[in-house]
Design an enzyme around this catalytic site. Structure first.
Site, PDB file in Angstrom:
ATOM      1  N   GLU A 274       0.890  -1.174   0.000  1.00  0.00           N
ATOM      2  CA  GLU A 274       0.000   0.000   0.000  1.00  0.00           C
ATOM      3  C   GLU A 274       0.916   1.208   0.000  1.00  0.00           C
ATOM      4  OE1 GLU A 274      -1.392   3.222   1.097  1.00  0.00           O
ATOM      5  OE2 GLU A 274      -1.959   2.334   3.035  1.00  0.00           O
ATOM      6  N   CYS A 308      -1.627   8.718   3.201  1.00  0.00           N
ATOM      7  CA  CYS A 308      -1.369   8.229   1.850  1.00  0.00           C
ATOM      8  C   CYS A 308      -2.505   8.590   0.896  1.00  0.00           C
ATOM      9  CB  CYS A 308      -1.143   6.726   1.866  1.00  0.00           C
ATOM     10  SG  CYS A 308      -2.461   5.788   2.675  1.00  0.00           S
ATOM     11  N   GLU A 405       3.913  12.989  -4.709  1.00  0.00           N
ATOM     12  CA  GLU A 405       3.349  12.882  -3.363  1.00  0.00           C
ATOM     13  C   GLU A 405       4.193  13.704  -2.403  1.00  0.00           C
ATOM     14  OE1 GLU A 405       1.572   9.459  -0.465  1.00  0.00           O
ATOM     15  OE2 GLU A 405       3.618   9.164  -1.196  1.00  0.00           O
TER      16      GLU A 405
END
Length: 502
Positions: A274, A308, A405
């Protein structure tokens, strides 16, 4: 014993107890015993709100990984665990959830000491989510069945499948939601009958250590749960490459995910990843702009943006753009940054100096590349690793601040003019990531159509969040596999086919 700084927050239950636990001498938990690392090393853990040291944590080496793998393998071979009735496994997992709930104030304080999040977030979301993850997955222990299969070949056959535990599992969890992520991995692994080696992030080891004490008190068989504190190198690298590990599950950056894939290739470990995200939040023209403002702010500012699935790209129809972006900007400007133990704090610090510098660098690069700092972004001086939330407009798809990110409270807001769902989805999908997406609309048809077009593992419409029953994972570079739900438990099993001639 560390000389930790004592914090005074009388309104926080169990803070003194948490600080006393942090100041203890910590060891590794291997084979049901607390043991010193073989090389005797330890490292300091710091409170991100003050940068003050509050704990000395045992540092596992590759040799300690070997010990943990041997202990976990022995547990898998021991009938006490391998032949334990599913209902008994469920009972043990539920006992762990009960013990965690009974100590919720202490765990919340420990989480805030280590991570910096507001203690109310820890107590009312993170720890309850951890508890519910354990209880939800405990229920699966008695429901992991195979099925009978009708064969078409010649002869008469009785054919069926079995689901068996994959074996020894290395679980590497991040620092942004330490206990919640740990329990979301531990629960399904134990329900499936696996043996676990948990490695928390080096920045946030305290709740995992306290959890291991609960495991010991409850009486899980030796070696079923092992805890290695330490760094990605050497401990994490040794775990992911170890030939005695059957599966690796990791939550963290895409860069580290790639390293894990290479390391796992040696014995073809099963892998669940993940990884990163750059979640789009889409506000359609029929949406309620006030609800969208609240939702968009929550999506990017919760946990200081260290999520996330943070909604870091905001796409708003021009009809509502000014209202929504101004509204989110006002929330950003009104954020009260401070210690997670202060009652009026709405945003805690980032996890480290490195992360603070990284986030600040993205904001500066965005402005340098031509974006406009619409709100927030002020420099924060003083102790701790604080970064003010920032809302940027006028970004382009090529800018790093919009493409990469960031893992911080930085939002890029863009407008769109038409209502072509294909074009809206194309803009939202213009990312290497595909972890999640959020849509704000009152048009049920548009919601369903857009959900199908978005390349994301989870699409939320008009709010919502994680749930242990809902599979979670990403498309593209956001990972492999799914956690949570039936899919999350199945990931800890192997399917065996049996065919018997009659």
């Amino acid at each position: 014993m560390t000389s930790a700084v004592t914090l005074e927050h009388p309104q926080v239950p169990s803070l003194n107890k948490a600080q006393a636990f942090a100041a203890r001498t910590h060891k590794l938990f291997i084979g049901g015993q607390w043991v010193d690392p073989l090389d005797g090393k330890s490292f300091a853990s710091h409170n991100p709100a003050t940068a003050a040291k509050h704990a000395d944590i045992a540092e596992a080496s590759a040799a300690d990984v070997d010990r943990a793998v041997v202990a976990a393998r022995a547990a898998m071979d021991d009938p006490e665990w391998s032949e334990m009735k599913p209902s008994r496994r469920a009972r043990l997992i539920n006992l762990l959830a009960d013990a965690l709930e009974a100590n919720i104030d202490e765990f919340a304080a420990l989480e805030t000491l280590d991570n910096g999040m507001p203690v109310r977030d820890a107590k009312f979301f993170h720890i309850p989510y951890a508890i519910e993850s354990l209880r939800y997955n405990a229920g699966w222990a008695t429901k992991l069945n195979g099925e009978t299969v009708a064969l078409s070949g010649m002869g008469t056959w009785h054919a069926y499948t079995l689901r068996e535990p994959v074996g020894v599992v290395a679980q590497i969890v991040p620092w942004n939601a330490p206990l919640a992520m740990a329990c979301a991995k531990i629960g399904p692994a134990l329900a499936a009958g696996c043996a676990v080696i948990l490695k928390p992030a080096e920045e946030t080891s305290l709740t995992a250590l306290r959890l291991a004490h609960l495991v010991e008190e409850i009486g899980f068989p030796a070696g079923v749960f092992n805890l290695l504190t330490g760094f990605g190198e050497p401990a994490g690298a040794a775990l992911t490459a170890h030939p005695g590990v059957d599966k690796v599950t990791f939550t963290g950056s895409t860069e580290v995910g790639r390293l894990i894939l290479r390391a796992a290739a040696g014995n073809f470990k099963r892998v669940t990843l993940e990884l990163g995200g750059k979640t789009p939040v889409i506000v359609l023209p029929d949406a309620d702009p006030l609800k969208a403002v609240e939702g968009a702010a929550r999506a990017i500012f919760t946990n200081a943006g260290q999520v996330c699935n943070a909604g870091s790209r905001l796409f708003v129809h021009e009809r509502h753009f000014d209202q929504v972006v101004d509204g989110v900007g006002k929330i950003a400007d009104a954020m009260k940054l401070g210690s997670g133990f202060d009652a009026d704090t709405t945003m805690g610090p980032l996890i480290s100096q490195e992360q603070r510098d990284r986030v600040r660098g993205y904001v500066k690069s965005g402005v340098s590349d031509g974006a406009t700092l619409h709100a927030g972004g002020r420099e924060i001086d003083g102790e701790g690793f604080f970064v003010a939330p920032a809302v940027l407009t006028g970004t382009s798809a090529e800018m790093a601040v919009r493409r990469e990110e960031i893992f911080g409270p930085v939002l890029c807001a863009m407008s769109f003019a038409d209502q072509d769902l294909d074009r809206i989805a194309a803009d939202a999908n213009a990312s290497d990531y595909g972890l999640g997406a959020v849509v704000w609309t009152n048009d049920l048809s548009a919601a369903h159509k857009l959900a199908r077009k978005l390349k994301a593992g989870t699409v939320r419409v008009n709010g919502g969040g994680l749930d242990p029953a809902l599979p979670f994972g990403g498309f593209k570079q956001s990972g492999w596999g799914r956690e949570n739900g039936r899919e999350g438990v199945d990931a800890y099993t192997e399917v065996k086919s049996v065919a018997i001639a009659l």
